[in-house]
Design a protein around this motif. Structure first.
Motif, short mmCIF file in Angstrom:
data_model
loop_
_atom_site.label_atom_id
_atom_site.label_comp_id
_atom_site.label_asym_id
_atom_site.label_seq_id
_atom_site.Cartn_x
_atom_site.Cartn_y
_atom_site.Cartn_z
N GLY A 1 0.81 -1.22 0.00
CA GLY A 1 0.00 0.00 0.00
C GLY A 1 0.84 1.26 0.00
N LEU A 2 2.15 1.13 0.17
CA LEU A 2 3.04 2.29 0.19
C LEU A 2 3.41 2.68 -1.23
CD1 LEU A 2 5.40 1.17 3.11
CD2 LEU A 2 3.44 2.73 3.23
N ASP A 3 3.58 3.96 -1.46
CA ASP A 3 3.87 4.49 -2.79
C ASP A 3 5.21 3.96 -3.30
OD1 ASP A 3 3.38 6.15 -5.05
OD2 ASP A 3 4.86 7.58 -4.27
N GLY A 4 5.21 3.41 -4.53
CA GLY A 4 6.45 2.97 -5.16
C GLY A 4 6.88 1.56 -4.85
N TRP A 5 6.14 0.84 -4.03
CA TRP A 5 6.54 -0.52 -3.67
C TRP A 5 6.00 -1.51 -4.71
CZ3 TRP A 5 8.36 -2.52 1.43
CH2 TRP A 5 8.93 -1.49 2.20
N ALA A 6 6.91 -2.17 -5.42
CA ALA A 6 6.52 -3.19 -6.40
C ALA A 6 6.67 -4.59 -5.84
CB ALA A 6 7.36 -3.05 -7.66
N GLY A 7 7.20 -4.70 -4.64
CA GLY A 7 7.40 -5.98 -3.98
C GLY A 7 8.45 -5.83 -2.91
N HIS A 8 8.60 -6.85 -2.08
CA HIS A 8 9.62 -6.78 -1.04
C HIS A 8 9.88 -8.16 -0.44
CE1 HIS A 8 6.84 -7.18 2.49
NE2 HIS A 8 5.97 -6.70 1.63
N TRP A 9 11.11 -8.34 -0.01
CA TRP A 9 11.48 -9.49 0.81
C TRP A 9 10.96 -9.23 2.21
CZ3 TRP A 9 16.23 -9.50 4.15
CH2 TRP A 9 16.43 -10.74 4.76
N ARG A 10 10.40 -10.24 2.87
CA ARG A 10 9.74 -10.03 4.14
C ARG A 10 10.71 -9.92 5.32
NH1 ARG A 10 4.87 -13.44 5.71
NH2 ARG A 10 4.57 -11.55 6.98
N GLY A 11 11.96 -10.20 5.08
CA GLY A 11 12.96 -10.01 6.13
C GLY A 11 12.66 -10.81 7.39
N GLU A 12 12.75 -10.15 8.53
CA GLU A 12 12.57 -10.84 9.82
C GLU A 12 11.16 -11.41 9.98
OE1 GLU A 12 13.61 -8.17 12.91
OE2 GLU A 12 15.76 -8.15 12.42
#
Length: 293
Positions: free
Chosen positions: A128-139
């Motif tokens: 939902g954040l501007d510019g985020w196309a994906g992310h590794w979930r990390g911890e």
């Protein structure tokens, strides 16, 4: 005749004798099953995609991952064929031995994939954040990667490489599904193994890294992407020509420089503007592109 009768009698007697069996099994059947599972039992050869992805999302991620492996496969094969005789190899890895780079690509192709998961349900709310196309979930879940809606809107197939204004030096590494997912896979411990990391950011820094500290180049995520893209462009997309983009004086390419200078580079309008507010776990790439892990 007597000899023939004795021979036939001996053969009949031998046939009637019981077959000897030892603790190692029936010796007359040396390749019989022993009940042991194959050494690679349970191996997962395809990257798992979570049930939260609908049919369209699943298909795009699946095709993207297939292209990721194709990109990595060709990068590996280019190195195995040419080693450091390749000017493109020397450009990105300097004089570094080729084994590390080969391994970094091979694990993407042939490594076991059971501890990796791509999902689409935005469990952390970051999509939902501007510019985020994906992310590794990390911890939150070190084996998982989330693909957001922006990826489906912007990522391209390798079939379009060297078209639509794309150049290696002038365009972002996340232009294509293949290179974007390659980057995301290197964040996952099962692939990157905390060995592949960020040591350079953007084309200029990657090329400088190969000259100034090549020992880091073979496990720099950005370098591995740029190399894979350039050899794919030069060998596959536009054989013998590629689309390297504008080259620079501190680079040594010989004849490649002239052809590269004639290739149009991406314009500033192709990239989002830099913002001073960079969210946690994010960084900006050259040209202001936001990448979030």
């Amino acid at each position: 005749m007597l000899f023939l009768n004795l021979l036939l009698s001996s053969a009949a007697t031998a046939a009637a004798l019981p077959t000897s069996v030892t603790s190692e099994g029936n010796q007359t059947q040396p390749f019989s099953q022993t009940g042991l599972a194959p050494w690679n039992a349970g191996a997962v050869n395809q990257y798992p995609i979570h049930s939260s992805c609908n049919a369209t999302q699943h298909r795009q991620i699946e095709m993207g991952l297939l292209e990721t492996m194709a990109l990595a496969q060709h990068a590996k094969e280019h190195i195995l064929r040419w080693r450091n005789e390749s000017s493109i190899y020397r450009k990105y890895f300097g004089d570094s031995p080729s084994m590390e780079a080969v391994g970094a690509f091979d694990i993407v192709i042939n490594g076991d994939k059971k501890d990796i998961l791509f999902r689409c349900d935005n469990p952390d709310g970051n999509c939902g954040l501007d510019g985020w196309a994906g992310h590794w979930r990390g911890e939150n879940a070190t084996d998982e990667t989330v693909i957001c809606d922006l990826s489906y809107e912007t990522r391209r197939s390798l079939s379009t490489m060297c078209g639509l204004g794309y150049t290696v030096s002038g365009s972002e590494t996340n232009t294509f599904w293949a290179s974007d997912l390659l980057h995301r896979l290197y964040h996952v411990p099962a692939v990157g193994q905390t060995w592949i990391d960020h040591f350079a950011d953007g084309y200029e820094e990657v090329v400088d890294l190969a000259k100034e500290n090549a020992t880091l180049s073979t496990h720099d995520s950005e370098t591995l992407q740029y190399f894979a893209l350039e050899v794919y462009a030069y060998d596959i997309a536009a054989p013998g020509v590629g689309c390297p983009g504008v080259q620079h004086e501190h680079e040594d390419h010989g004849d490649e420089t002239a052809s590269a200078a004639a290739t149009p580079s991406a314009t500033a309008t192709d990239k989002p503007s830099t913002t001073s507010d960079v969210p946690e776990n994010c960084h900006t790439h050259e040209g202001g592109v936001l990448h979030c892990t």
